[in-house]
Design an enzyme around this catalytic site. Structure first.
Site, mmCIF file in Angstrom:
data_model
loop_
_atom_site.group_PDB
_atom_site.id
_atom_site.type_symbol
_atom_site.label_atom_id
_atom_site.label_comp_id
_atom_site.label_asym_id
_atom_site.label_seq_id
_atom_site.Cartn_x
_atom_site.Cartn_y
_atom_site.Cartn_z
ATOM 1 N N GLY A 22 -41.832 3.840 -73.838
ATOM 2 C CA GLY A 22 -40.414 4.081 -74.065
ATOM 3 C C GLY A 22 -39.659 2.779 -74.163
ATOM 4 O O GLY A 22 -40.230 1.687 -74.064
ATOM 5 N N VAL A 29 -41.245 -0.560 -72.736
ATOM 6 C CA VAL A 29 -42.312 -0.299 -71.776
ATOM 7 C C VAL A 29 -43.561 0.135 -72.534
ATOM 8 O O VAL A 29 -43.508 1.029 -73.384
ATOM 9 C CB VAL A 29 -41.906 0.784 -70.757
ATOM 10 N N ASP A 137 -29.679 -0.393 -60.002
ATOM 11 C CA ASP A 137 -29.752 0.552 -61.114
ATOM 12 C C ASP A 137 -30.603 1.766 -60.726
ATOM 13 O O ASP A 137 -31.502 2.179 -61.454
ATOM 14 C CB ASP A 137 -30.322 -0.131 -62.354
#
Length: 621
Positions: A22, A29, A137
């Protein structure tokens, strides 16, 4: 997953690349395999970040600190190179969907599953904060769900990217607005309490399907985070009690991750914390990964060493078995036309040792520990599975006795216990003490003690004391289980020649735990003996088809799923013996194919034929 594009490099650092997983705001990735066969998530940071003069130094520093993070609920950093033309890092690969993907596909999680999610996230933050990091995050896409719990990924990387002049000039907001803390939205300095706010927002998403602060736009979401109070009326009370204090606007009023674990209180130990639909989603993701790893390489060069890489998907230090072939296409269910190599098998003559697998299978685990010295009388509370029983102490502590379950051995070597090598796994929320089963070093006799008790007991002391008493009682001869199937060796139910006739050459026969056996063929055949609810025909839309099949007068239920054009599985389950309280002893036969030309019907036909071959070897109900 997508294949690598034409012209893309086949390797990054020491990692051979297999597929693209992705892409996000910070980088791409890729699925990679290390020289030792471990699978890794290789993140290549976007080239634009490499132009920032301070980025590489921040990236190098944050990765070094991230390597200090360890624990059952994080995906550990394995390797990195801040000086590469395109900086990259590799972390342990988790073959599971994100929390966002899970909620989108299966809907909100029930309260019990959300509490397990909260415990896993809090435990992950304890490790991250202990290393001196703030995640910054923590969003639904950075929480992956594995079979045994959540995994937090990308910790420390958001901080490395912050400060980029490119980002400042373009006005990009780092992080996910609907899951930021108020102080992050305001640009104030961050403390670990910022991650706790994000954790609270994640729990609301998991329980309801929506973010408590999401607006029509990013700025609206940021405004909501800073100025509005979330509507928590529809949260289950046990979830609201944890999420609400985490969402306090004032960081000083939020609980620490350790206090979150105290708020949660004792959670009953479970092997599979998610609803069945979620575990089915995880199995689908694992099958996709298995199919990618098993494919023939399309580039020139040496083949992937599947003997190392194809046997396991490594998830946060836990090895999850995956069905893979040698990578050759054309596996069929027809008998082999050539002589197959002799299979490697773990079966042997019966072992008379009371701590050996043959004796342990037949033990009633809920009768092994009537009491423990120094603790007092124990009350067996939950004894569903053949391989475990959960006890409660007079102090309110949970003790899970597991013998030969599906979880592999782990922990740190800690001397000996009654002449056996002792391992201790001390983690947030509890402690496990274990020793190996005789002649089966990959299978354990273990006791996990929860950390919640009044007065508070040291969980490792409790686990070791209970394990000491367990070993003593097992050696003295413990009561036999009343179950019909529990004493049966599943590897002895069908001979290799029969499996080979049905599914092709058998390369390995290997038990998993004490009640499951695997035959490595053109994929994998698994026979499991279980205690649970009586099987019925599934109505789950995840499966391609479900139905019934006759096994010589016994009705069995099958489920079938095609993961990709070359991989799929078919399960056949039937009740062998009814039990009281709406339970039964069941047999499950699974045929998983990988890189195979078998059709769905042929896969299920193979599973049905194995099931028919298994039945004559079962004891009479």
């Amino acid at each position: 997953m997508e294949p690598l594009g034409r012209g893309e490099p086949a390797q990054v650092g020491r990692y051979r690349l297999l597929a693209a997983v992705g892409e996000g705001g910070m980088g791409r990735v890729l699925l990679g395999v290390a020289p030792d066969g471990r699978l890794a998530a290789v993140k290549q940071v976007h080239r634009g970040f490499a132009h920032d003069p301070g980025f590489r130094e921040r990236f190098r520093r944050e990765v070094e600190v991230s390597r200090l993070v360890s624990g059952a609920y994080t995906a550990a950093v394995m390797d990195a190179d801040a000086h590469a033309p395109t900086p990259w890092l590799a972390s342990v690969f988790v073959a599971g969907p994100s929390l966002q993907e899970t909620v989108d596909a299966t809907g909100p999680l029930p309260g019990a599953a959300v509490r397990h999610l909260a415990a896993g996230l809090a435990s992950a933050l304890i490790g991250i904060h202990r290393a001196g990091l703030v995640h910054r995050d923590l969003k639904p896409g950075n929480v992956l769900l594995a079979d045994d719990g959540p995994r937090v990924i990308d910790f420390g990387i958001a901080h490395a990217v912050e400060g980029s002049t490119d980002l400042t000039h373009t006005g990009i907001i780092l992080g996910s607005p609907a899951f930021m803390s108020p102080e992050q939205a305001d640009g104030r300095p961050l403390t670990p309490a910022s991650d706790v706010f994000s954790l609270g927002a994640l729990l609301v998403l998991a329980a309801t399907g929506y973010s408590p602060f999401a607006g029509a736009s990013g700025p609206q979401s940021l405004y909501n985070v800073v100025h509005t109070h979330p509507d928590l009326r529809f949260l289950p009370p046990e979830v609201r009690a944890v999420a609400e204090p985490c969402l306090a606007k004032d960081p000083a009023r939020r609980p620490t991750p350790a206090q979150i674990l105290q708020l949660l209180g004792p959670l009953p130990p479970v092997q599979r914390p998610w609803p069945p639909a979620v575990h089915a989603l995880i199995a689908r993701r694992q099958a996709e990964v298995a199919g990618v790893v098993a494919k023939k390489p399309t580039r020139k060069g040496p083949r992937i060493a599947l003997a190392a890489a194809a046997a396991a998907v490594v998830a946060a230090g836990t090895i999850t078995a995956v069905s893979l072939t040698s990578g050759d296409d054309g596996a069929t269910a027809a008998p082999a036309t050539t002589t197959a190599p002799p299979p490697v098998t773990a079966t042997s003559a019966p072992n008379p040792d009371p701590l050996g697998p043959d004796k342990l299978r037949g033990v009633d685990l809920c009768q092994v520990l009537p009491s423990v010295p120094g603790t007092g009388k124990l009350t067996p509370e939950i004894g569903v599975h053949f391989f475990e029983c959960i006890y409660e102490t007079p102090q309110g502590q949970w003790l899970e006795l597991a013998v030969g379950g599906p979880v592999t051995a782990g922990g740190t070597a800690s001397g000996e216990l009654d002449g056996l090598p002792l391992s201790i796994d001390d983690k947030a929320g509890g402690c496990t003490a274990s020793v190996p089963v005789v002649d089966r070093p990959d299978t354990t006799i273990g006791v996990e003690a929860s950390s919640a008790a009044k007065p508070f007991a040291k969980p490792c002391d409790s686990a070791k004391a209970a394990l000491t008493e367990t070993v003593k009682r097992l050696r003295a001869g413990s009561p036999a289980a009343r179950a019909v199937l529990a004493p049966v060796d599943p590897c002895g139910l069908v001979d290799t020649a029969t499996v080979q006739r049905i599914a092709g050459p058998v390369t390995k026969v290997e038990p998993t735990g004490l009640h499951e056996c695997h035959w490595q063929v053109g994929g994998e055949i698994v026979v499991s003996l279980e205690r649970g609810t009586p099987p019925t025909q599934s109505k789950d839309s995840y499966y391609d088809s479900t139905g019934t099949v006759d096994l010589g007068g016994v009705t069995a239920y099958y489920t079938r799923k095609r993961a990709n054009p070359a991989s799929g599985f078919c399960d056949v389950t039937w009740q062998h013996h009814p039990l009281e309280n709406d339970y039964s002893e069941n047999v499950v036969v699974t045929y998983r194919t990988s890189a195979s030309k078998l059709t769905d019907d042929e896969t299920c036909r193979g599973a049905h034929d194995i099931a028919k071959a298994v039945r004559p070897g079962l004891p009479k109900p």
